[in-house]
Design a protein around this motif. Structure first.
Motif, short mmCIF file in Angstrom:
data_model
loop_
_atom_site.label_atom_id
_atom_site.label_comp_id
_atom_site.label_asym_id
_atom_site.label_seq_id
_atom_site.Cartn_x
_atom_site.Cartn_y
_atom_site.Cartn_z
N ILE A 46 1.04 -1.18 -0.06
CA ILE A 46 -0.33 0.49 0.44
C ILE A 46 1.27 1.40 0.13
O ILE A 46 2.04 1.29 0.44
N GLY A 82 -8.12 -0.37 3.90
CA GLY A 82 -7.89 -0.69 1.88
C GLY A 82 -9.19 -0.76 1.50
O GLY A 82 -10.52 -0.23 1.47
N LYS A 83 -8.77 -0.79 0.06
CA LYS A 83 -9.90 -0.88 -0.96
C LYS A 83 -10.08 -2.63 -1.15
O LYS A 83 -9.87 -3.42 0.01
N LEU A 115 -8.95 7.62 -0.21
CA LEU A 115 -8.01 7.18 0.64
C LEU A 115 -9.12 6.68 2.88
O LEU A 115 -9.59 7.51 2.48
N ARG A 125 -12.86 5.72 3.49
CA ARG A 125 -12.73 6.19 1.84
C ARG A 125 -14.06 6.54 1.47
O ARG A 125 -14.19 7.29 1.09
N ASN A 160 -1.08 9.35 -5.18
CA ASN A 160 -1.97 8.51 -5.21
C ASN A 160 -2.37 7.42 -3.20
O ASN A 160 -2.04 6.07 -3.53
N ASP A 215 -2.47 5.48 -0.09
CA ASP A 215 -3.63 4.28 0.26
C ASP A 215 -3.70 4.98 1.57
O ASP A 215 -5.41 4.38 2.37
#
Length: 555
Positions: free
Chosen positions: A221, A404-405, A314, A353, A258, A260
């Protein structure tokens, strides 16, 4: 005797070279020999005093930065600050007197076995001595990639054991020469020390290479490294809205990279305002309303931080206190000049996010004389005598944050400040993929304190097998990988705004699965050993040898 006293003072002072930021850790394999040389057989009390002198010297030369802390934390004058350092040294040098007394006390009773037993006493002391800032001799090797790996097996005190074992082995040569001993050198014991030393080195090389290979395939990340170059005095002169704008300026410089995860460290937002405050800024008291609305762009704190995380996709972690009033509205009470009563905690909040508050953690282990004054609730007069320290209350449980994504979720815990150097607390926080240590070391100025604090925090990454992010208000900031490698280390009091890759790999270390028992075994063993040896006198051969060496003392 003068030479012996100088020897222990120089040996103690040499630890300044071993400790960070100088970090000549390799001399620690032999720098204690000078202190051991000063000790003599049959002089247990004198040896204890010399060992104590070594400890006082070590602490005075390594913990001088306490004066900076006392000056920033309180209203006490410089002279009193130095007296605090001296008092700290006089108290916490006591364990070193035990080591000084034990060297020949052991050697006269068990012979060459003293080489293996004395390091265990040091391990036991490090494990159970109630120091405010734990001091592990083994931690000084935190930047030695190969030797450092043994900490993943038996913990950092296993390196302490090896350091004292090596110094004791070298000292034995000096003792035998001084005694003009005709006995053969203990080849087996010396050979075993060499095997132990080399085995640790070889194991470390193999493990480091293995974990490095795993890390090369691990997901990663992108994490911010943000820190300011301001003094504590400057920070205290600025209010919440200044702080928010300062950190936002740094953050805006990295958004195009960008990230995270963006982190604002401990104390990034001061004052009686909670990051999840939903009241619009224009409802604040008149003396702060304009400044607040300018900083927040006419939003509430919650809306402002939510937009930062949501609009930039983020996760955002912010360090700041949490204020809970007993009755009414604390801001309005302060505006009216009323005595506001409230509970304050040292906290951090995660905005996910989607812009929602995904959790809050309240620091559980508070720093004495920094975040609270011991016994101040029992004796309120103490607060009047010592002004400056906070009145924070501890949190009650660990928070694990999910972030996280969709394709890479991770879980992290957030030890705040010196919680990250306390093994008992880190055990509670170890069921995570990442440790995120937020701290404010500006209290200690540009001294060795932030380096030593970072060193002790780095211990946790290799023991528990988790990567660690250390985000410090003014540095030292860095990432620690699960095998102990330190990446992207910043300098203290240097502004930073960058994004770096953190590889996520969790290891199931031997230490985590039971290796932590190593120091506790010595804690249990040494009292038993002392009882067994207490009434044991030196052997006849040893008495005769002592008579030959010190004929005047025996006449």
């Amino acid at each position: 005797m003068i030479l012996r006293i100088l020897a222990v003072i120089v040996a103690g002072a040499s630890m300044r070279l071993v400790s960070p930021p100088i970090g000549f850790y390799y001399i620690h394999w032999f720098n204690l020999v000078l202190a051991f040389w000063a000790l003599r057989s049959g002089e247990t009390k004198t040896n204890a005093v010399l060992g104590y002198g070594f400890g006082v010297s070590l602490i005075l030369f390594n913990y001088y930065w306490i004066t900076e802390s006392v000056g920033n934390f309180s209203n006490l004058p410089v002279v009193v600050a130095w007296l605090c350092v001296l008092g700290y040294a006089l108290l916490f040098a006591i364990p070193f007197s035990l080591i000084g007394a034990a060297v020949h006390w052991l050697r006269d009773r068990v012979g060459i076995a003293w080489l293996w037993l004395l390091p265990g006493l040091q391990v036991a002391i490090e494990q159970c001595w109630p120091a405010l800032f734990p001091y592990y001799h083994g931690a000084l090797f935190y930047k030695s990639q190969w030797f450092w790996q043994i900490a993943s097996v038996l913990g950092v005190t296993s390196l302490t054991y090896l350091v004292f074992l090596t110094n004791a082995g070298l000292t034995e040569f000096l003792y035998r020469r001084r005694e003009q001993s005709t006995e053969k050198l203990p080849i087996k014991s010396m050979g075993a020390i060499v095997v132990f030393f080399m085995g640790t080195l070889i194991f470390g090389y193999i493990r480091h290479q293995s974990v490095s290979d795993q890390l090369s395939r691990a997901p990663s990340i992108r994490v911010s490294i943000l820190q300011q170059s301001v003094t504590m005095k400057y920070r205290l002169e600025r209010d919440t809205w200044d702080s928010i704008q300062d950190w936002r300026v740094l953050t805006d410089r990295i958004l195009d990279q960008n990230p995270d995860l963006v982190i604002w460290p401990e104390g990034a937002m001061g004052g009686p305002y909670n990051p999840n405050e939903e009241r619009p800024c224009y409802q604040y008291p008149h003396n702060v309303q304009n400044r607040a609305c300018k900083a927040l762009k006419n939003q509430s704190l919650h809306e402002y931080f939510s937009a930062l995380s949501r609009d930039n996709n983020l996760d955002f972690l912010i360090g700041g206190g949490s204020i809970t009033p007993f009755v009414g509205d604390i801001i309005q009470q302060m505006q009216a000049g009323e005595a506001a009563e409230y509970t304050a905690t040292n906290s951090c909040y995660l905005f996910d996010r989607q812009g929602e508050v995904a959790g809050r953690y309240d620091k559980m282990i508070l720093l004495p004389f920094g975040e609270y004054i011991p016994l101040a609730d029992t004796f309120p007069i103490i607060k009047k005598l010592i002004q400056g320290p906070g009145s924070f209350k501890p949190g009650s449980e660990v928070t694990y944050f999910e972030a996280g994504k969709t394709d890479l979720r991770y879980r992290f815990s957030t030890p705040i400040c010196y919680e990250a150097i306390l093994n008992s607390q880190m055990r509670k926080m170890s069921d995570a993929d990442i440790f995120v240590n937020i701290t404010n070391d500006a209290w200690f100025g540009d001294t060795a304190a932030s380096h030593q604090h970072g060193m002790l925090a780095a211990v946790q990454a290799i023991e528990w097998g988790r990567p660690m992010i250390r985000s410090a208000y003014t540095g030292i900031s860095f990432f620690v990988e699960p095998h102990g490698d330190i990446l992207y280390e910043t300098k203290a009091f240097k502004e930073e705004a960058k994004v770096e890759e953190l590889r996520i790999l969790t290891l199931n270390t031997v230490y985590r699965n039971g290796g932590w028992i190593f120091p506790w075994l010595w804690v249990l063993f040494w009292p038993i050993l002392f009882v067994l040896l207490y009434r044991r006198t030196p052997t006849i051969a040893e008495e005769e040898e002592a008579t030959t060496i010190n004929p005047e003392e025996n006449n």
